[in-house]
Design an enzyme around this catalytic site. Structure first.
Site, PDB file in Angstrom:
ATOM      1  N   LEU A  77       0.874  -1.163   0.000  1.00 31.75           N
ATOM      2  CA  LEU A  77       0.000   0.000   0.000  1.00 31.75           C
ATOM      3  C   LEU A  77       0.915   1.217   0.000  1.00 31.75           C
ATOM      4  O   LEU A  77       1.876   1.277   0.767  1.00 31.75           O
ATOM      5  CB  LEU A  77      -0.902  -0.022   1.237  1.00 31.75           C
ATOM      6  CG  LEU A  77      -2.162   0.849   1.242  1.00 31.75           C
ATOM      7  CD1 LEU A  77      -3.067   0.526   0.055  1.00 31.75           C
ATOM      8  CD2 LEU A  77      -2.934   0.646   2.540  1.00 31.75           C
ATOM      9  N   ASP A  78       0.622   2.181  -0.865  1.00 26.85           N
ATOM     10  CA  ASP A  78       1.501   3.335  -1.025  1.00 26.85           C
ATOM     11  C   ASP A  78       1.749   4.063   0.294  1.00 26.85           C
ATOM     12  O   ASP A  78       0.918   4.035   1.206  1.00 26.85           O
ATOM     13  CB  ASP A  78       0.908   4.316  -2.038  1.00 26.85           C
ATOM     14  CG  ASP A  78       0.874   3.756  -3.450  1.00 26.85           C
ATOM     15  OD1 ASP A  78       1.632   2.816  -3.728  1.00 26.85           O
ATOM     16  OD2 ASP A  78       0.071   4.266  -4.266  1.00 26.85           O
ATOM     17  N   PHE A  79       2.870   4.737   0.355  1.00 28.95           N
ATOM     18  CA  PHE A  79       3.313   5.462   1.551  1.00 28.95           C
ATOM     19  C   PHE A  79       2.235   6.399   2.094  1.00 28.95           C
ATOM     20  O   PHE A  79       1.985   6.448   3.303  1.00 28.95           O
ATOM     21  CB  PHE A  79       4.581   6.262   1.200  1.00 28.95           C
ATOM     22  CG  PHE A  79       5.163   7.065   2.328  1.00 28.95           C
ATOM     23  CD1 PHE A  79       5.841   6.450   3.370  1.00 28.95           C
ATOM     24  CD2 PHE A  79       5.032   8.448   2.349  1.00 28.95           C
ATOM     25  CE1 PHE A  79       6.384   7.186   4.410  1.00 28.95           C
ATOM     26  CE2 PHE A  79       5.568   9.199   3.382  1.00 28.95           C
ATOM     27  CZ  PHE A  79       6.252   8.569   4.411  1.00 28.95           C
TER      28      PHE A  79
END
Length: 246
Positions: A105-107
């Protein structure tokens, strides 16, 4: 031991630092048990969760673990990072360092992340052939109005061509929650895919929260950064039922 299967004699030899030829008489004399039963032969296949004993002494007794965490924005979906807090850093589980992340999951995104030490389970979940849907709640800078909602929905369902990867995205479903909030269901996870898809409409994503993977929804009782183990039924029922091909 890795999640792939291995011959019993090869595993014991590697674990004890002896030759495979030295292991075979042990097996032949019934000194080795696999999951509580005397081993059938040296070529018997085991995996990382097979319980193995030699002379009633445990050689391997790993337990499969499955966790969900509500990842906050600003945390890296990684096991180690020199600059940022990782998902693993947030866990308080005693076996946290044996876990790996199922997908990413993106930052700057938040929500459901799964962790496990079961490589077969994670590969099944992330396999493109499985087409496991992932559900996201997306907050947009500009409203989606009744005048353009159909245009959005048709473009998401048709797929979009990404020139950088030279691919067309698989069909995605879009549901309007409010003027600035939508739900998007994807069966893939290209780099910043949702942000890039809304970027085609010059509409910036200002919030992205994953709420479900397959049949497993993020536990609403989990605050940001909190985690819990999955129940056995959740591990099994996360995979959507396949249509009966008759």
């Amino acid at each position: 031991m890795q999640s792939r299967r291995a011959r019993l004699d090869r595993f014991i030899a590697s674990h004890l630092g002896i030759s495979r030829s030295a292991v075979r008489p042990m097996v032949a004399r019934g000194r080795v048990a696999v999951d509580g039963v005397v081993a059938r032969g040296s070529n018997q296949l085991i995996d990382q969760f097979t319980h193995v004993t030699l002379d009633n002494q445990t050689v391997q007794a790993n337990t499969p673990l499955y966790l969900m965490i509500n990842k906050p924005a600003g945390v890296v979906s990684a096991t180690v990072d020199a600059r940022h807090t990782t998902v693993i850093d947030l866990l308080r589980h005693p076996e946290r360092h044996s876990l790996h992340i199922v997908g990413r999951l993106d930052f700057n995104s938040s929500g459901l992340v799964l962790l496990t030490n079961d490589g077969r389970w994670s590969r099944q979940l992330t396999s493109p052939e499985q087409k496991i849907p992932k559900l996201y709640r997306v907050t947009l800078e500009n409203p989606i109005t009744p005048d353009n909602v159909e245009h959005y929905a048709e473009a998401f369902a048709a797929g979009m061509y990404f020139a950088y990867e030279a691919i067309t995205t698989r069909p995605a479903q879009l549901r309007i929650v409010s003027d600035h909030v939508v739900e998007v269901s994807l069966v893939e996870g290209r780099y910043h895919q949702i942000k890039r898809m809304f970027g085609r409409f010059h509409n910036r994503v200002i919030g992205l929260h994953r709420t479900a993977i397959g049949n497993l929804a993020l536990d609403p009782e989990l605050e940001a950064g909190q985690s819990r183990e999955l129940a056995a039924r959740e591990v099994l029922t996360i995979f959507p039922a396949r249509p009966d091909k008759g």
